[in-house]
Motif scaffolding. Structure first.
Motif, mmCIF file in Angstrom:
data_model
loop_
_atom_site.group_PDB
_atom_site.id
_atom_site.type_symbol
_atom_site.label_atom_id
_atom_site.label_comp_id
_atom_site.label_asym_id
_atom_site.label_seq_id
_atom_site.Cartn_x
_atom_site.Cartn_y
_atom_site.Cartn_z
ATOM 1 N N THR A 83 0.823 -1.215 0.000
ATOM 2 C CA THR A 83 0.000 0.000 0.000
ATOM 3 C C THR A 83 0.854 1.260 0.000
ATOM 4 O O THR A 83 0.383 2.331 -0.361
ATOM 5 C CB THR A 83 -0.969 -0.015 1.198
ATOM 6 O OG1 THR A 83 -1.976 0.967 0.973
ATOM 7 C CG2 THR A 83 -0.272 0.268 2.525
ATOM 8 N N PHE A 84 2.137 1.107 0.404
ATOM 9 C CA PHE A 84 3.036 2.260 0.462
ATOM 10 C C PHE A 84 3.939 2.208 -0.767
ATOM 11 O O PHE A 84 4.954 1.510 -0.789
ATOM 12 C CB PHE A 84 3.855 2.174 1.756
ATOM 13 C CG PHE A 84 4.594 3.448 2.104
ATOM 14 C CD1 PHE A 84 3.909 4.639 2.300
ATOM 15 C CD2 PHE A 84 5.971 3.458 2.249
ATOM 16 C CE1 PHE A 84 4.586 5.804 2.636
ATOM 17 C CE2 PHE A 84 6.654 4.620 2.580
ATOM 18 C CZ PHE A 84 5.956 5.799 2.772
ATOM 19 N N THR A 85 3.524 2.929 -1.818
ATOM 20 C CA THR A 85 4.257 2.905 -3.086
ATOM 21 C C THR A 85 3.814 4.099 -3.919
ATOM 22 O O THR A 85 2.869 4.808 -3.548
ATOM 23 C CB THR A 85 3.990 1.594 -3.860
ATOM 24 O OG1 THR A 85 4.735 1.597 -5.096
ATOM 25 C CG2 THR A 85 2.518 1.420 -4.202
ATOM 26 N N PHE A 86 4.489 4.299 -5.056
ATOM 27 C CA PHE A 86 4.008 5.291 -6.013
ATOM 28 C C PHE A 86 2.760 4.731 -6.692
ATOM 29 O O PHE A 86 2.637 3.522 -6.889
ATOM 30 C CB PHE A 86 5.095 5.616 -7.051
ATOM 31 C CG PHE A 86 4.619 6.563 -8.116
ATOM 32 C CD1 PHE A 86 4.178 7.832 -7.774
ATOM 33 C CD2 PHE A 86 4.577 6.179 -9.442
ATOM 34 C CE1 PHE A 86 3.702 8.703 -8.751
ATOM 35 C CE2 PHE A 86 4.115 7.045 -10.426
ATOM 36 C CZ PHE A 86 3.671 8.307 -10.073
ATOM 37 N N ILE A 155 5.648 -10.086 -10.231
ATOM 38 C CA ILE A 155 6.098 -8.953 -11.069
ATOM 39 C C ILE A 155 6.788 -7.974 -10.134
ATOM 40 O O ILE A 155 6.157 -7.407 -9.238
ATOM 41 C CB ILE A 155 4.914 -8.256 -11.764
ATOM 42 C CG1 ILE A 155 4.112 -9.252 -12.606
ATOM 43 C CG2 ILE A 155 5.417 -7.090 -12.623
ATOM 44 C CD1 ILE A 155 2.792 -8.694 -13.120
ATOM 45 N N GLU A 156 8.093 -7.808 -10.303
ATOM 46 C CA GLU A 156 8.831 -6.895 -9.426
ATOM 47 C C GLU A 156 8.751 -5.476 -9.981
ATOM 48 O O GLU A 156 9.105 -5.252 -11.137
ATOM 49 C CB GLU A 156 10.298 -7.316 -9.337
ATOM 50 C CG GLU A 156 10.526 -8.669 -8.695
ATOM 51 C CD GLU A 156 12.009 -9.025 -8.700
ATOM 52 O OE1 GLU A 156 12.796 -8.313 -8.043
ATOM 53 O OE2 GLU A 156 12.385 -9.993 -9.391
ATOM 54 N N ASP A 157 8.324 -4.540 -9.155
ATOM 55 C CA ASP A 157 8.349 -3.134 -9.541
ATOM 56 C C ASP A 157 9.700 -2.563 -9.102
ATOM 57 O O ASP A 157 9.910 -2.246 -7.928
ATOM 58 C CB ASP A 157 7.186 -2.369 -8.900
ATOM 59 C CG ASP A 157 7.160 -0.900 -9.311
ATOM 60 O OD1 ASP A 157 8.192 -0.396 -9.797
ATOM 61 O OD2 ASP A 157 6.109 -0.250 -9.137
ATOM 62 N N CYS A 158 10.608 -2.453 -10.079
ATOM 63 C CA CYS A 158 11.981 -2.006 -9.800
ATOM 64 C C CYS A 158 12.192 -0.587 -10.295
ATOM 65 O O CYS A 158 13.333 -0.197 -10.578
ATOM 66 C CB CYS A 158 12.987 -2.888 -10.525
ATOM 67 S SG CYS A 158 12.663 -4.613 -10.391
ATOM 68 N N ALA A 159 11.124 0.188 -10.422
ATOM 69 C CA ALA A 159 11.246 1.543 -10.963
ATOM 70 C C ALA A 159 12.300 2.347 -10.199
ATOM 71 O O ALA A 159 13.004 3.167 -10.780
ATOM 72 C CB ALA A 159 9.895 2.250 -10.904
ATOM 73 N N GLN A 160 12.420 2.090 -8.895
ATOM 74 C CA GLN A 160 13.377 2.856 -8.076
ATOM 75 C C GLN A 160 14.630 2.048 -7.765
ATOM 76 O O GLN A 160 15.434 2.456 -6.928
ATOM 77 C CB GLN A 160 12.689 3.287 -6.764
ATOM 78 C CG GLN A 160 11.443 4.130 -7.011
ATOM 79 C CD GLN A 160 10.789 4.633 -5.729
ATOM 80 O OE1 GLN A 160 11.312 4.469 -4.643
ATOM 81 N NE2 GLN A 160 9.630 5.261 -5.862
ATOM 82 N N VAL A 337 7.833 14.569 0.445
ATOM 83 C CA VAL A 337 7.165 13.475 1.151
ATOM 84 C C VAL A 337 6.784 12.401 0.133
ATOM 85 O O VAL A 337 5.872 12.601 -0.668
ATOM 86 C CB VAL A 337 5.909 13.969 1.898
ATOM 87 C CG1 VAL A 337 5.160 12.793 2.513
ATOM 88 C CG2 VAL A 337 6.298 14.983 2.958
ATOM 89 N N TYR A 338 7.522 11.308 0.151
ATOM 90 C CA TYR A 338 7.170 10.135 -0.663
ATOM 91 C C TYR A 338 6.727 9.051 0.312
ATOM 92 O O TYR A 338 7.583 8.463 0.938
ATOM 93 C CB TYR A 338 8.360 9.618 -1.464
ATOM 94 C CG TYR A 338 8.971 10.622 -2.413
ATOM 95 C CD1 TYR A 338 8.226 11.142 -3.472
ATOM 96 C CD2 TYR A 338 10.281 11.036 -2.261
ATOM 97 C CE1 TYR A 338 8.798 12.054 -4.350
ATOM 98 C CE2 TYR A 338 10.851 11.936 -3.143
ATOM 99 C CZ TYR A 338 10.110 12.440 -4.178
ATOM 100 O OH TYR A 338 10.666 13.330 -5.047
ATOM 101 N N TYR A 339 5.438 8.865 0.562
ATOM 102 C CA TYR A 339 4.275 9.450 -0.084
ATOM 103 C C TYR A 339 3.301 9.864 1.013
ATOM 104 O O TYR A 339 3.190 9.155 2.010
ATOM 105 C CB TYR A 339 3.639 8.419 -1.024
ATOM 106 C CG TYR A 339 4.628 8.042 -2.133
ATOM 107 C CD1 TYR A 339 4.731 8.814 -3.284
ATOM 108 C CD2 TYR A 339 5.463 6.950 -1.973
ATOM 109 C CE1 TYR A 339 5.649 8.484 -4.285
ATOM 110 C CE2 TYR A 339 6.393 6.625 -2.959
ATOM 111 C CZ TYR A 339 6.478 7.392 -4.107
ATOM 112 O OH TYR A 339 7.391 7.079 -5.072
ATOM 113 N N PRO A 340 2.567 10.944 0.828
ATOM 114 C CA PRO A 340 1.684 11.424 1.903
ATOM 115 C C PRO A 340 0.423 10.589 2.088
ATOM 116 O O PRO A 340 -0.189 10.642 3.147
ATOM 117 C CB PRO A 340 1.321 12.844 1.444
ATOM 118 C CG PRO A 340 1.485 12.822 -0.035
ATOM 119 C CD PRO A 340 2.601 11.847 -0.318
ATOM 120 N N LEU A 341 0.025 9.847 1.073
ATOM 121 C CA LEU A 341 -1.153 8.983 1.182
ATOM 122 C C LEU A 341 -0.782 7.589 0.707
ATOM 123 O O LEU A 341 -0.057 7.443 -0.285
ATOM 124 C CB LEU A 341 -2.279 9.472 0.260
ATOM 125 C CG LEU A 341 -3.285 10.517 0.736
ATOM 126 C CD1 LEU A 341 -4.446 10.578 -0.260
ATOM 127 C CD2 LEU A 341 -3.821 10.203 2.126
#
Ligand SMILES: *Cc1c(COP(=O)(O)O)cnc(C)c1O
Length: 401
Positions: A83-86, A155-160, A337-341
């Protein structure tokens, strides 16, 4: 002295002659779609990540969408993600018509909690999308175990996290697919949008390549519906110039992170995140109180090679994070702030079933505490010292009774 959160020019301008040369080469060739630089870039990425197939595409978001489409996921299917992601992680799932299911995260590495993920798996769950947030790998052993137990795609989200490693293996090459982004603020920042999907599986590679180009195979024959997810030749040619320099960008970020941790941890009220005291939320609160912690510094788990897309501190105490953000901004220090919501708190997901959105308390707390400070490779020692000084003043002001 102002210190921006990121200065892309500091990295790109020294490369101007080589970038111009690449531009001239593509201009002269006239091959703007799928030109030779695209294939060359893919091969170079595959070599760097030590993976069989690398498929370039239009963005990190499209790499995720392409992977989900290639796996044939859609309405009725559930996909587990932190839940804590872009937003793109969750957005890509929703866009193909599947249901995102949000899971709480670990307060040390900010990544998906595999145990809590297990509790949210149903017969409709088809895939899990770990995100390697801020440049540090998620707990891939636990995720693989979970995926095997429930027959899930990974599926790995490796954007960062391009080039980050988990127990020596490149992030993105452990699951079925790995998706990367070349958005300018990522560690390998391009000149506009761009992305990459990797896999070691020949069939999955073939399916993703078809999805990238309207599901077309052979020309003008479409057995499935794909999209136009291609990377421009120009983007590939320019990215090749930066790929050559990539190792030193990571070294720079790691050096800066080590410097912050060394200097900041010496200040009163600053603690370094400690896995021994943070597994349980209750115990962690006690530990923070015992140490009168005002700031918590990030630390990678020992088995991870962290590439520091962000250096994210936690500011403890109600309202303190926003106060520190203001304090830094007033003094010309970039921060964000990454990420406020969290994803479960987003208005566009309010209609999802309660079970997709519940039990995300740690992430909710993190969303009120996190603050990312400048970490890019080209920061000078003077700039780093300025950030440390300004944080130091804030700490001494807020310790006054
Ligand atoms: C940046 C990012 C994306 C999307 O990448 P784009 O290239 O901007 O589409 C996906 N997931 C995460 C975690 C990201 O940080």
């Amino acid at each position: 002295m102002p210190v921006p959160l990121l200065d892309v020019n500091a990295q790109n301008h020294p490369l101007a002659p080589k970038l111009r040369e690449a531009f001239e080469r593509v201009l002269a060739s006239g091959q703007f779609i799928m030109g030779p630089d695209v294939l060359a870039f893919e091969q170079e990425c595959a070599a760097m990540l030590d993976v069989k197939h690398a498929i370039s595409c239009s963005s990190g978001t499209d790499a995720l969408v392409m992977a989900l489409m290639a796996l044939g996921l859609g309405p009725g299917d559930e996909v587990i993600l932190p839940t804590f992601t872009f937003f793109a992680t969750a957005g890509s799932v929703a866009r193909i018509g599947a249901t995102p299911v949000f899971v709480d995260v670990c307060p040390i590495c900010f990544n998906i909690d595999a145990e809590k993920a297990d509790a949210k798996i149903t017969p409709r769950t088809k895939a899990i999308m770990p995100v390697h947030l801020f440049g540090q790998s998620a707990d891939m052993d636990a995720i693989e175990t979970l995926a095997q137990k429930h027959q899930l795609w990974i599926i790995e989200d490796c954007a960062q996290a391009i080039g980050a490693r988990y127990k020596g293996k490149a992030c993105g090459t452990i699951g079925h697919y790995g998706a990367y982004s070349f958005f300018p603020s990522k560690n390998l920042g391009g000149f506009g949008d761009g992305g990459l999907l990797v896999t070691n599986d020949d069939t999955l590679a073939e399916k993703a390549r078809m999805m990238r180009n309207h599901g077309m195979q052979p020309k003008y024959f479409h057995s499935v519906v794909g999209g136009n997810f291609r990377m421009d030749t120009l983007q590939a040619a320019l990215l090749r110039v930066k790929l050559e320099e990539y190792d030193q960008y990571t070294v720079g970020r790691q050096r800066n992170a080590a410097y912050y941790t060394e200097k900041l941890s010496a200040l009163p009220g600053v603690v370094v995140s400690d896995p021994a005291h943070c597994q349980c939320a209750e115990r962690q609160r006690e530990w923070l109180a015992e140490n009168q912690a005002k700031l918590v510094l990030p630390i990678p788990y020992a088995h991870n090679d962290h590439i520091w897309n962000q250096y994210t501190i936690r500011v403890i105490g109600e309202g303190r994070r926003d106060a520190l953000k203001q304090h830094l901004q007033d003094r010309g220090i970039g921060c964000e702030v990454y990420y406020p919501l969290t994803m479960d708190q987003q208005a566009c997901f309010a209609h999802l079933p309660e079970t997709s959105r519940n039990n995300c308390e740690i992430a909710h707390r993190l969303a009120t505490e996190v603050l990312s400070i400048p970490i890019y490779a080209e920061l000078t020692k003077e700039q780093l010292d300025e950030v440390i000084d300004v944080l130091g003043t804030w700490l001494s002001v807020c310790s006054q009774p």
